[in-house]
Write a protein that holds these residues in place. Structure first.
Motif, mmCIF file in Angstrom:
data_model
loop_
_atom_site.group_PDB
_atom_site.id
_atom_site.type_symbol
_atom_site.label_atom_id
_atom_site.label_comp_id
_atom_site.label_asym_id
_atom_site.label_seq_id
_atom_site.Cartn_x
_atom_site.Cartn_y
_atom_site.Cartn_z
ATOM 1 N N GLU B 105 0.819 -1.212 0.000
ATOM 2 C CA GLU B 105 0.000 0.000 0.000
ATOM 3 C C GLU B 105 0.853 1.261 0.000
ATOM 4 O O GLU B 105 0.409 2.319 -0.421
ATOM 5 C CB GLU B 105 -0.904 0.025 1.247
ATOM 6 C CG GLU B 105 -1.953 -1.059 1.278
ATOM 7 C CD GLU B 105 -2.982 -0.884 0.184
ATOM 8 O OE1 GLU B 105 -3.565 0.206 0.120
ATOM 9 O OE2 GLU B 105 -3.180 -1.814 -0.602
ATOM 10 N N ALA B 106 2.079 1.112 0.503
ATOM 11 C CA ALA B 106 2.915 2.291 0.684
ATOM 12 C C ALA B 106 3.405 2.830 -0.654
ATOM 13 O O ALA B 106 3.645 2.070 -1.589
ATOM 14 C CB ALA B 106 4.108 1.931 1.561
ATOM 15 N N ASP B 107 3.543 4.131 -0.715
ATOM 16 C CA ASP B 107 4.045 4.784 -1.916
ATOM 17 C C ASP B 107 5.274 5.604 -1.525
ATOM 18 O O ASP B 107 5.154 6.754 -1.099
ATOM 19 C CB ASP B 107 2.944 5.692 -2.492
ATOM 20 C CG ASP B 107 3.335 6.245 -3.849
ATOM 21 O OD1 ASP B 107 4.540 6.279 -4.143
ATOM 22 O OD2 ASP B 107 2.436 6.620 -4.609
ATOM 23 N N VAL B 110 5.695 9.283 -2.899
ATOM 24 C CA VAL B 110 4.927 10.336 -2.235
ATOM 25 C C VAL B 110 5.555 10.657 -0.875
ATOM 26 O O VAL B 110 5.730 11.821 -0.513
ATOM 27 C CB VAL B 110 3.459 9.885 -2.050
ATOM 28 C CG1 VAL B 110 2.736 10.764 -1.064
ATOM 29 C CG2 VAL B 110 2.742 9.915 -3.385
ATOM 30 N N TYR B 111 5.903 9.608 -0.134
ATOM 31 C CA TYR B 111 6.471 9.811 1.198
ATOM 32 C C TYR B 111 7.807 10.557 1.095
ATOM 33 O O TYR B 111 8.082 11.466 1.874
ATOM 34 C CB TYR B 111 6.670 8.452 1.873
ATOM 35 C CG TYR B 111 6.643 8.517 3.375
ATOM 36 C CD1 TYR B 111 5.502 8.923 4.066
ATOM 37 C CD2 TYR B 111 7.766 8.179 4.118
ATOM 38 C CE1 TYR B 111 5.486 8.989 5.432
ATOM 39 C CE2 TYR B 111 7.751 8.234 5.496
ATOM 40 C CZ TYR B 111 6.600 8.645 6.147
ATOM 41 O OH TYR B 111 6.585 8.706 7.520
ATOM 42 N N ASP B 112 8.606 10.174 0.114
ATOM 43 C CA ASP B 112 9.901 10.814 -0.081
ATOM 44 C C ASP B 112 9.717 12.307 -0.395
ATOM 45 O O ASP B 112 10.454 13.149 0.120
ATOM 46 C CB ASP B 112 10.647 10.124 -1.227
ATOM 47 C CG ASP B 112 12.050 10.666 -1.389
ATOM 48 O OD1 ASP B 112 12.813 10.606 -0.413
ATOM 49 O OD2 ASP B 112 12.370 11.174 -2.469
ATOM 50 N N VAL B 114 7.322 14.215 0.534
ATOM 51 C CA VAL B 114 6.936 14.923 1.763
ATOM 52 C C VAL B 114 8.158 15.088 2.670
ATOM 53 O O VAL B 114 8.389 16.160 3.235
ATOM 54 C CB VAL B 114 5.804 14.174 2.506
ATOM 55 C CG1 VAL B 114 5.531 14.802 3.864
ATOM 56 C CG2 VAL B 114 4.530 14.177 1.670
ATOM 57 N N MET B 159 5.854 22.809 -3.937
ATOM 58 C CA MET B 159 7.054 21.960 -3.987
ATOM 59 C C MET B 159 6.690 20.510 -4.284
ATOM 60 O O MET B 159 7.406 19.811 -4.998
ATOM 61 C CB MET B 159 7.799 22.061 -2.667
ATOM 62 C CG MET B 159 8.361 23.439 -2.427
ATOM 63 S SD MET B 159 9.068 23.597 -0.798
ATOM 64 C CE MET B 159 10.498 22.578 -0.997
ATOM 65 N N LEU B 160 5.565 20.061 -3.734
ATOM 66 C CA LEU B 160 5.138 18.684 -3.990
ATOM 67 C C LEU B 160 4.778 18.501 -5.461
ATOM 68 O O LEU B 160 5.117 17.490 -6.078
ATOM 69 C CB LEU B 160 3.938 18.324 -3.102
ATOM 70 C CG LEU B 160 4.247 18.098 -1.623
ATOM 71 C CD1 LEU B 160 2.956 17.980 -0.828
ATOM 72 C CD2 LEU B 160 5.094 16.847 -1.425
ATOM 73 N N GLU B 162 5.971 20.127 -7.904
ATOM 74 C CA GLU B 162 7.210 20.117 -8.672
ATOM 75 C C GLU B 162 7.925 18.777 -8.535
ATOM 76 O O GLU B 162 8.450 18.230 -9.497
ATOM 77 C CB GLU B 162 8.118 21.248 -8.172
ATOM 78 C CG GLU B 162 9.200 21.588 -9.137
ATOM 79 C CD GLU B 162 9.776 22.987 -8.894
ATOM 80 O OE1 GLU B 162 10.666 23.358 -9.625
ATOM 81 O OE2 GLU B 162 9.309 23.665 -7.957
ATOM 82 N N ASP B 167 1.916 13.235 -11.964
ATOM 83 C CA ASP B 167 1.366 11.921 -11.599
ATOM 84 C C ASP B 167 0.359 11.999 -10.458
ATOM 85 O O ASP B 167 -0.450 11.089 -10.270
ATOM 86 C CB ASP B 167 2.498 10.976 -11.176
ATOM 87 C CG ASP B 167 3.444 10.728 -12.338
ATOM 88 O OD1 ASP B 167 3.007 10.920 -13.487
ATOM 89 O OD2 ASP B 167 4.607 10.363 -12.091
ATOM 90 N N TYR B 168 0.448 13.052 -9.668
ATOM 91 C CA TYR B 168 -0.427 13.147 -8.498
ATOM 92 C C TYR B 168 -1.143 14.492 -8.489
ATOM 93 O O TYR B 168 -0.571 15.516 -8.844
ATOM 94 C CB TYR B 168 0.387 13.005 -7.210
ATOM 95 C CG TYR B 168 1.003 11.646 -7.047
ATOM 96 C CD1 TYR B 168 0.331 10.642 -6.367
ATOM 97 C CD2 TYR B 168 2.256 11.368 -7.586
ATOM 98 C CE1 TYR B 168 0.893 9.383 -6.227
ATOM 99 C CE2 TYR B 168 2.824 10.110 -7.453
ATOM 100 C CZ TYR B 168 2.141 9.120 -6.768
ATOM 101 O OH TYR B 168 2.683 7.887 -6.637
ATOM 102 N N GLU B 169 -2.378 14.438 -8.057
ATOM 103 C CA GLU B 169 -3.171 15.656 -7.934
ATOM 104 C C GLU B 169 -3.027 16.169 -6.505
ATOM 105 O O GLU B 169 -3.584 15.589 -5.570
ATOM 106 C CB GLU B 169 -4.631 15.307 -8.227
ATOM 107 C CG GLU B 169 -5.567 16.477 -8.304
ATOM 108 C CD GLU B 169 -7.002 16.006 -8.443
ATOM 109 O OE1 GLU B 169 -7.880 16.685 -7.913
ATOM 110 O OE2 GLU B 169 -7.215 14.930 -9.051
#
Lengths: 346, 170
Positions: B105-107, B110-112, B114, B159-160, B162, B167-169
């Protein structure tokens, strides 16, 4: 894919170790044993004959009296005599903030020869878009907790309540209010959001951002306001100076007797011709505004951001004047700090 | 820990260590991990938070009050840890992949992204997107103004975007 969903799922998969609970239990038991030992010692002290206790208290009172008198003398001296401003400029906190980065891989700041050159660069930037992405992992982020401040062995806590700054003394058991400082009345049409309080020896600094619908006294809007109070008498703090610097308040801390304040000053570029006062950051002491000298302004060529990072240093002993000031155009959308170095990242 | 944490407005106020840890352990750890970017440091923060809770025995009006208190102490404890002299000189940071490695489940991407944000930005992002706190509540927890939190969230989102591309909204 929605960031929120992905982030939630990722966090849901993170769990704390169950066996950590045993460590917490062990540490709690150990703390209880240590506390019991302390209680034993306290009981032993209570058993000391009353006469001896009275004698000790009398002696203590004399020492405290002398210390309070000394504090008042120190404060009075600081207010009457000019502080050693030159020596502060030599201290590393400000010089390193700018000069240490000149030789680093990340930053290479440019100096500016005139206000005209600066205006030209600002207008060029207004036409560009930011492309540079800073390598944040090269920067060590630390935060200094100044909400509680230890002064002369006593932990003070500071809080803002209804336009008053409440100074309290904290112990394990309770918090006792010692002073309530009414903050300076706001100027007409100006809203001040107080964001930081710092206590240092005989000085109390209250820092925030002042917002107004239009520029006042030659300062940009918003600007950072620093109220200095003397605490020579801890029960009656007295306001002694109001310092301002252009830009929204970002960060402040004290190290080695120097209060460093950092703010962001966004430059608004329109089609009209700009004067240096429109573009350059300012500082003000008790209403007297001055533009930053061109020698104190730098450009970070790695960022096309039209925003000054304004860094000032104030002698924490007096708190009535700026000892030094620098500004970096494009210096940082972000600021990361160590005790000795603020780092600017585009 | 196999048991996933359940907390929220319906949860009762817990005062004993076991139920407190089961209810809020993961919540405290997740915030500490986001702030410290190190499992070892985050575990230190978890210990400190629960020890403080046991020592001070605060009286909570509700489970929400208890949760907010624990989050606030987590912010303060990790702040103290990050500000310590040792931490300033030795900063081992775990890679995001190591922190969330064992789950499908982990991504980590995305975590990186953040974790690469500055400390206060990633704290605000975590409280906003994961703990579902409003800007006003985050401002109270982090002892700052609402406008500052809004500014942090705005910059963090930029920043996120960028970092994550399209790929992410965000």
């Amino acid at each position: 894919m929605k960031f929120k969903d992905a982030y939630r799922r990722t966090n849901d998969s993170v769990h704390v170790r169950a066996d950590l609970l045993e460590t917490i239990r062990y540490r709690q038991a150990k703390a209880q044993i240590e506390e019991a030992e302390k209680q034993k010692k306290r009981r032993w002290w209570i058993a000391i004959p009353t006469a001896a206790s009275a004698a000790m208290l009398a002696g203590l009172a004399i020492v405290v009296g002398l210390r309070v008198g000394q504090n008042k003398d120190v404060a009075a001296t600081a207010e009457q005599a000019p502080s050693a401003l030159d020596s502060i400029v030599e201290k590393p906190i400000l010089s390193n903030a700018i000069f240490d980065t000149e030789n680093s891989d990340l930053y290479n700041f440019e100096t500016v020869d005139s206000y005209e050159t600066l205006a030209q660069r600002i207008e060029e930037r207004a036409l560009q878009s930011a492309e540079y992405v800073g390598d944040l992992h090269n920067v060590v982020a630390t935060a200094l907790n100044e909400e509680q401040t230890m002064v002369e062995g006593v932990v003070y806590s500071l809080d803002i309540e209804q336009s008053c700054l409440v100074v309290s003394v904290q112990s394990d058991e309770k918090t006792t209010e010692t002073a309530r400082v009414p903050l300076e009345p706001t100027e007409a049409g100006e809203m001040i959001v107080y964001q930081k309080q710092i206590l240092s020896e005989n000085r109390l600094f209250v820092i925030g951002t002042a917002y107004a619908s239009e520029a006042k006294n030659g300062m940009h809007q918003p600007n950072t306001i620093i109220l200095t109070y003397t605490l020579a008498d801890r029960t009656e703090p007295m306001h002694i100076a109001t310092l301002r610097q252009d830009g929204e308040f970002e960060s402040a801390r004290i190290a080695d007797g120097v209060l460093t304040v950092i703010s962001y000053d966004s430059v608004t570029v329109s089609e009209e011709r700009h004067s240096p006062d429109d573009l350059c950051p300012h500082i003000a002491v008790n209403g007297q505004t001055a533009r930053l000298p061109i020698a104190d302004i730098y450009i970070n060529p790695q960022s096309s951001d039209n925003c000054f990072t304004v860094i000032t240093a104030i002698d924490a002993g007096s708190g009535t004047q700026f000892a030094a000031h620098k500004a970096v155009l494009g210096g940082g959308d972000l600021i990361e700090e160590e005790k000795q170095h603020p780092y600017l990242t585009p | 820990m196999e048991q996933n944490t359940q907390y929220g407005q319906q949860a009762p106020v817990n005062n004993d260590l076991d139920s407190l840890y089961v209810t809020y352990g993961d919540m405290v750890y997740r915030l500490a991990l986001v702030r410290t970017r190190s499992t070892a440091d985050a575990e230190d923060v978890v210990q400190e938070v629960f020890l403080r809770c046991l020592k001070n025995c605060p009286t909570f009006e509700s489970a929400e009050h208890q949760k907010a208190w624990l989050l606030k102490v987590t912010v303060n404890c990790s702040k103290s840890l990050l500000g310590s002299a040792f931490r300033r000189h030795a900063v081992p940071e775990d890679a995001a992949g190591e922190l969330v490695a064992d789950s499908q489940e982990a991504d980590p991407t995305v975590y990186d992204a953040v974790l690469r944000l500055p400390e206060k930005y990633r704290t605000a992002i975590h409280l906003y997107y994961y703990e579902d706190y409003a800007v006003r509540e985050i401002a109270a927890l982090m002892r700052t103004s609402e406008s500052t939190v809004k500014s942090w969230l705005h910059r963090a989102r930029g920043m996120l975007k960028e970092a994550l591309g399209g790929d992410y909204e965000v």
